[in-house]
Each structure stands twice: as C-alpha cells, then as structure tokens.
Design an enzyme around this catalytic site. Sequence first.
Site, PDB file in Angstrom:
ATOM      1  N   GLY A  88       0.720  -1.128  -0.003  1.00  0.00           N
ATOM      2  CA  GLY A  88      -0.073   0.083   0.127  1.00  0.00           C
ATOM      3  C   GLY A  88       0.741   1.389   0.003  1.00  0.00           C
ATOM      4  O   GLY A  88       0.762   2.360   0.493  1.00  0.00           O
ATOM      5  N   THR A  89       2.141   1.289  -0.522  1.00  0.00           N
ATOM      6  CA  THR A  89       2.731   2.690  -0.778  1.00  0.00           C
ATOM      7  C   THR A  89       1.918   3.536  -1.519  1.00  0.00           C
ATOM      8  O   THR A  89       2.106   4.920  -1.220  1.00  0.00           O
ATOM      9  CB  THR A  89       4.108   2.215  -1.220  1.00  0.00           C
ATOM     10  OG1 THR A  89       4.123   1.590  -2.573  1.00  0.00           O
ATOM     11  CG2 THR A  89       4.989   1.412  -0.332  1.00  0.00           C
ATOM     12  N   ILE A  96      -6.462  -8.596 -12.723  1.00  0.00           N
ATOM     13  CA  ILE A  96      -7.313  -7.882 -13.956  1.00  0.00           C
ATOM     14  C   ILE A  96      -8.578  -8.228 -13.811  1.00  0.00           C
ATOM     15  O   ILE A  96      -9.076  -9.392 -13.929  1.00  0.00           O
ATOM     16  CB  ILE A  96      -6.823  -8.204 -15.274  1.00  0.00           C
ATOM     17  CG1 ILE A  96      -5.262  -7.908 -15.087  1.00  0.00           C
ATOM     18  CG2 ILE A  96      -7.296  -7.750 -16.234  1.00  0.00           C
ATOM     19  CD1 ILE A  96      -4.237  -8.474 -16.412  1.00  0.00           C
ATOM     20  N   ASN A 155      -5.239   3.667 -12.894  1.00  0.00           N
ATOM     21  CA  ASN A 155      -4.215   2.905 -12.377  1.00  0.00           C
ATOM     22  C   ASN A 155      -2.910   3.478 -12.610  1.00  0.00           C
ATOM     23  O   ASN A 155      -2.730   4.428 -13.332  1.00  0.00           O
ATOM     24  CB  ASN A 155      -4.105   1.587 -13.099  1.00  0.00           C
ATOM     25  CG  ASN A 155      -3.150   0.618 -12.991  1.00  0.00           C
ATOM     26  OD1 ASN A 155      -2.833   0.235 -11.669  1.00  0.00           O
ATOM     27  ND2 ASN A 155      -2.361   0.158 -13.953  1.00  0.00           N
ATOM     28  N   HIS A 197       1.033   2.743 -13.319  1.00  0.00           N
ATOM     29  CA  HIS A 197       1.790   1.665 -13.981  1.00  0.00           C
ATOM     30  C   HIS A 197       3.302   2.161 -13.916  1.00  0.00           C
ATOM     31  O   HIS A 197       3.733   3.250 -14.386  1.00  0.00           O
ATOM     32  CB  HIS A 197       1.420   1.350 -15.428  1.00  0.00           C
ATOM     33  CG  HIS A 197       2.273   0.318 -16.051  1.00  0.00           C
ATOM     34  ND1 HIS A 197       2.031  -1.098 -15.697  1.00  0.00           N
ATOM     35  CD2 HIS A 197       3.445   0.259 -17.034  1.00  0.00           C
ATOM     36  CE1 HIS A 197       3.022  -1.704 -16.480  1.00  0.00           C
ATOM     37  NE2 HIS A 197       3.489  -0.949 -17.287  1.00  0.00           N
TER      38      HIS A 197
END
Length: 208
Positions: A12-13, A93, A108, A110
């Site tokens: 959870g950074t 996914i 999101n 990435h």
Amino acid sequence: MKNIAVLVSGGGTNLQALIDAEHDGKIPNGKISLVIASKDGVYALERAKTNNIPSMVIPRKEYADVASYTRAVTDALIEAKADIVVYAGFMTILDSHITEAFPYKMVNVHPALIPSFCGKGYYGLHVHEEALKRGVKLSGATVHFVTEECDGGPIILQKAVEVKNGDTPETLQKRIMEQAEWKILPEAVRLLCEDKVTVKDGIAVVEE
C-alpha cells in the site's frame, strides 16, 4: 466531495501517497472513503486502519473465476457510492463488468512510460527487469484510465525518471516510486475530483 475507493493487494505505498496528499490538502475535492484488499493480512489494510479509513477484504481465492470476482468488487464499490476508483498495486485484472459500471472513473498507476513495458505480465519488478534488459535511459510512471484492455486506457499523466548505470530492478523501482508514482497518482486523482479530465477520441485531455 467525491468518494475515492482504493483497490490494493500488498503493502500500500501508493495508498499511503494518496493518504498523505489528502492530509496535506492536495486533494481538496476528494476523500478516501474505502479501501478494498484482494487478500487478507496485507499491510495496506494497516495503513487504512491507522488513518480511520473503512476497509474490507474481498479474497480473490474465494471466487471461482474473474467474472464472479469482478461482480463482487463492483457491487461493493456501488454500495459504497464510489465516485473514483484507484488501482494502487491491485494485482487482479477485472473484466468489462466493472469498466462499464465506472466508465472513465477508474485509474491505475503503472511503473513505466506506457506504451513501453506494459500489458499482461508486466507488473512489479518484471517491468523494471525488462526496462533494464533493453537498456533504456529513461523510464518512469504512467497514470491511465482503466479499460478492458490491460494498461491500454487513455493516459492522464506521465513522469520520466532517469535510469542510472548499475541500477538493479529494485533500485529503479524505488526511484520510480519516489520520483514519479507517489507524485502523479495523487495529482491525477485531484484532477479527476475537480472534473478536469475529459476523454475525446480515446485521448485524455487534462485542463490546466
């Protein structure tokens, strides 16, 4: 005030970066109202608890297929009245059922400059391993909308990070997190909360 739901699978950074941004007044029109984890015992849940954010676990392993799991997550988000959904290290996914329920409402982050090193199989350290194999001199992070295509949604923000001689996947991952992911993810969420991102002809347009 928009309700922000965060989907997590690990430490959870990126969730912490969002929490810190909210506390610092950098997401004035949004509030993290729910954290959903794909498995129990992950540290992201501790981060939610410490900051008095409601959380729940929807274990992926308890569902027979992606379709049934997607429905469960979607139902939880609808019940929570989520306005914006953030994938923050969420390792499952999901199918089109959720993208249809939250069109251009899900983002999101990435750990590469899409369209490089993205798509199925490119996650975590695998992304940085491939970047180093190719000898790229710049990598970075991308915040994009979640669509049916893995890592294929319209790009909202990107930030480049220098690749240094002697980098390992771990050192590159850390630098990209610190210099890019933790900066552009809260910024993208702020923009969404202020309705400053629109999609035209498949391209995300950000208002200055």
